[in-house]
Motif scaffolding. Sequence first.
Motif, short mmCIF file in Angstrom:
data_model
loop_
_atom_site.label_atom_id
_atom_site.label_comp_id
_atom_site.label_asym_id
_atom_site.label_seq_id
_atom_site.Cartn_x
_atom_site.Cartn_y
_atom_site.Cartn_z
N GLU A 1 0.82 -1.22 0.00
CA GLU A 1 0.00 0.00 0.00
C GLU A 1 0.85 1.26 0.00
OE1 GLU A 1 -2.78 -0.19 3.17
OE2 GLU A 1 -4.00 -1.72 2.18
N TYR B 1 4.83 -13.86 1.25
CA TYR B 1 3.97 -12.73 1.61
C TYR B 1 4.80 -11.47 1.81
CZ TYR B 1 -0.13 -10.52 3.74
OH TYR B 1 -1.19 -9.68 4.01
N THR C 1 4.61 -8.03 -0.38
CA THR C 1 3.88 -6.92 0.25
C THR C 1 4.74 -6.09 1.20
OG1 THR C 1 3.20 -8.23 2.17
CG2 THR C 1 1.77 -8.32 0.24
N GLU D 1 5.16 -6.71 4.10
CA GLU D 1 4.53 -6.82 5.42
C GLU D 1 4.77 -8.21 5.96
OE1 GLU D 1 0.37 -6.03 5.44
OE2 GLU D 1 0.57 -4.09 4.47
N SER E 1 -8.54 -4.52 15.59
CA SER E 1 -7.53 -4.90 14.60
C SER E 1 -6.14 -4.42 15.02
CB SER E 1 -7.88 -4.29 13.25
OG SER E 1 -6.76 -4.32 12.40
N ARG F 1 -4.07 -3.33 13.17
CA ARG F 1 -3.79 -2.14 12.36
C ARG F 1 -4.44 -0.90 12.97
NH1 ARG F 1 -1.96 -3.18 7.39
NH2 ARG F 1 -2.99 -1.39 6.47
N ASN G 1 -1.21 -9.50 11.68
CA ASN G 1 -0.95 -8.38 10.77
C ASN G 1 -2.24 -7.64 10.39
OD1 ASN G 1 -2.19 -10.11 8.98
ND2 ASN G 1 -0.53 -10.13 7.48
N ARG H 1 -4.70 -8.46 8.54
CA ARG H 1 -5.22 -8.64 7.17
C ARG H 1 -6.26 -9.74 7.08
NH1 ARG H 1 -4.11 -4.05 4.53
NH2 ARG H 1 -1.88 -3.60 4.44
N SER I 1 -10.49 -12.75 4.48
CA SER I 1 -9.81 -11.46 4.46
C SER I 1 -10.59 -10.48 5.33
CB SER I 1 -9.72 -10.93 3.04
OG SER I 1 -8.91 -11.78 2.27
N SER I 2 -9.95 -9.41 5.76
CA SER I 2 -10.61 -8.51 6.70
C SER I 2 -11.75 -7.72 6.05
CB SER I 2 -9.60 -7.54 7.31
OG SER I 2 -8.98 -6.80 6.29
#
Lengths: 265, 426
Positions: free
Chosen positions: A195, B150, B154, B156, B336, B338, B383, B385, B403-404
């Motif tokens: 992103e 992954y 990404t 991440e 989350s 995140r 993570n 996601r 997926s989220s």
Amino acid sequence: MATAEAQIHPAVQRSLLVGYRLPLRRFLIGSVIGHVALFGAISAATYFQLGPRIDLNQQPIKASLVRLGKPPDPKLLPRIQPQQEAQKPPEPEPRKPEQPKAVAPTPEPKAVSIGPTPKKPPEQSPADRRKQLLTALNRTSRSTGSKTAQQIEEMEGQLDGDPNGDSATQEGERYYGLLKAQVQRNYDVSQTIPEQERLHLKARVIVLIGRTGEVLKVQLASSSGNTLFDGSVLAAVKKASPFAPPPDHLRDALQRRGIALEFRP
Amino acid sequence: MSGLGWFLVAAVAEAQVPVLEISGANFRPMPLAVAAPQAQDPKAKVKAAEFDVTLLFDLSASGIFQVLDRKSFLADRNEGVTASSINFARWANVGADGLVKTELSSEGDLLRADLHFFTVGTGKEQFKLTHSTPERDVRKLAHILADGVYRGLTREPGPFQSHLAYVRKTAQGKEVYVSDWDGKNGQVMNSGGPNVLNVLPALLPDGSGVAFTTYRTGKPMIFVQRFGSPAAPLVKSDHMATGIAFSPDGKRIAYSLASAESTQIWVAQADGSGPKQLTDTPYFINTSPSWAPDGKRIAFVSNQGGSPQIYVMNTDGSGVRRLTFQGNYNQTPDWSPRGDLIAFTARDERRAFDLFTVNVDTGKITRLTQDQGDNEEPAFSPNGRLIIFSSGRTGTSRLFVMSSDGSNQLPLPMESGTYSTPDWGR
């Protein structure tokens, strides 16, 4: 006179049988002027068409009554609407093989061999070529819902046109608009791109387009620095091709210098 | 015209050519072909199938790939694992944008995997991963490589080496298990004897064990059990203690204490010392705490507004704010990692339990599941996601991953049984 009128008996003054001097002339003149002015105003309004203009060439507007649905209750939890479901990423279509399939026809599931490449692709017949171009034209016209490519061709240079007319410019803009829409529809980028990188990605591609709308060459003029993104923008142009045949005044330029497409996520 | 010549002409002419700006890309999972691993020796061949199925599930569940069904292509077994030996046109024809090829080999008691990731469009190897583990840890080897793929794409961290705690219903009661993220390699924790209910597990943030609510003494209590040690009481209270949650740094815990007239949320140090009451709403129920990733706020469920709703507050009990105003039965929040979303279970007007997320800043609620049985108890991956949840869509309660955003819902490859209340930790 004033003395004589003053001498009339009050009872006689109220009688309709007695003639009086009234300001009739002034009243009549005022009335005539007023009517003339009113008539003039109405005529002027009609002449200058202050009312709604009726366009006799107006196409019929189709309208249909739809039921006014019950507004959603703000206290209820949202539901996934069918349209939203349709927006989910569809299964990617397997790309059209460039070579004939080298497998025996098996019913289910359909398998494509990842084996050695067949030696030579078959030659395209003129009929196939014409069919391919027609398909491209149809795709372009469907995508915009506007005039067909055939109509675009017909609009090139009118016999009664003005030498200073700008229809060629408009036509070029329309062509570029269709081309852009066609590429944009095929602009699929991998979700694997981080992103934070997406904000900075920018790639420029030069595309040379032939007289019949086929892509003669597509080359990365400026890389984004991300091979996946670069691959996606090149694939978008390839998947979108062939395009509609360019208008006359753009043919040479698109064939020799091409057009630059600048991609951002 | 040669490539260089054309490029020069293009560069000179570029200033004159019209430029069309194109944006608004459709971001889609990458169509990925994962070739069956090539075993280099008989010992590796024995482990290849388990490695393969583990890697395939990880990549399929990742949400960033659309792993192509192998039935849609017939791989050439003689094709090598170097870019020069691969016919990329054939992989492109089956719709692949990415290609994974793996070689497995034995090195003494170790199993070695060499994974190559190719971008089909460019025909280039994007990266190569090599790792070895003891042969018995073949699943771990696959998880390590899946995480590597992954992260390689990404940037991440992947979630595939993480762990899961959950409750399995057995004939003896309800038991807490800790397993790999995909539910495999499950270890049962100390159940406290037959017919004991053990529920609501929470993995310790350092991965050293699990805490859970247990009814082994008759009333609900919170116990902690580190691997290799017996279970021990963590919260010491005369009230009924339930629903423990660890702060992200692992230094504090939050839980509920229920008395006869109300249930309130408390926090304490990770060893249970220094308890402090956060909510104080007599006659109401406040429960199910979940920490924000910065450790400064706690989401919880409260019925102080008349129905169970999701609230947030600061970790000193101040700044209580109601977050959900839709639905009348919202529960089991999970914040989350995140930070932006809280997932929760809600019973909708059709009386079905489904999963939703609420944006912490805007309060916008998004539905994740619908029309597929009851779906409950969401747990975010480390993570943020992915989400694991329990679902009754197959008749019994099983664990699923998605997926989220609610897409790509897959059942975890666990043996048949009744599973519930997952917690996803490191």
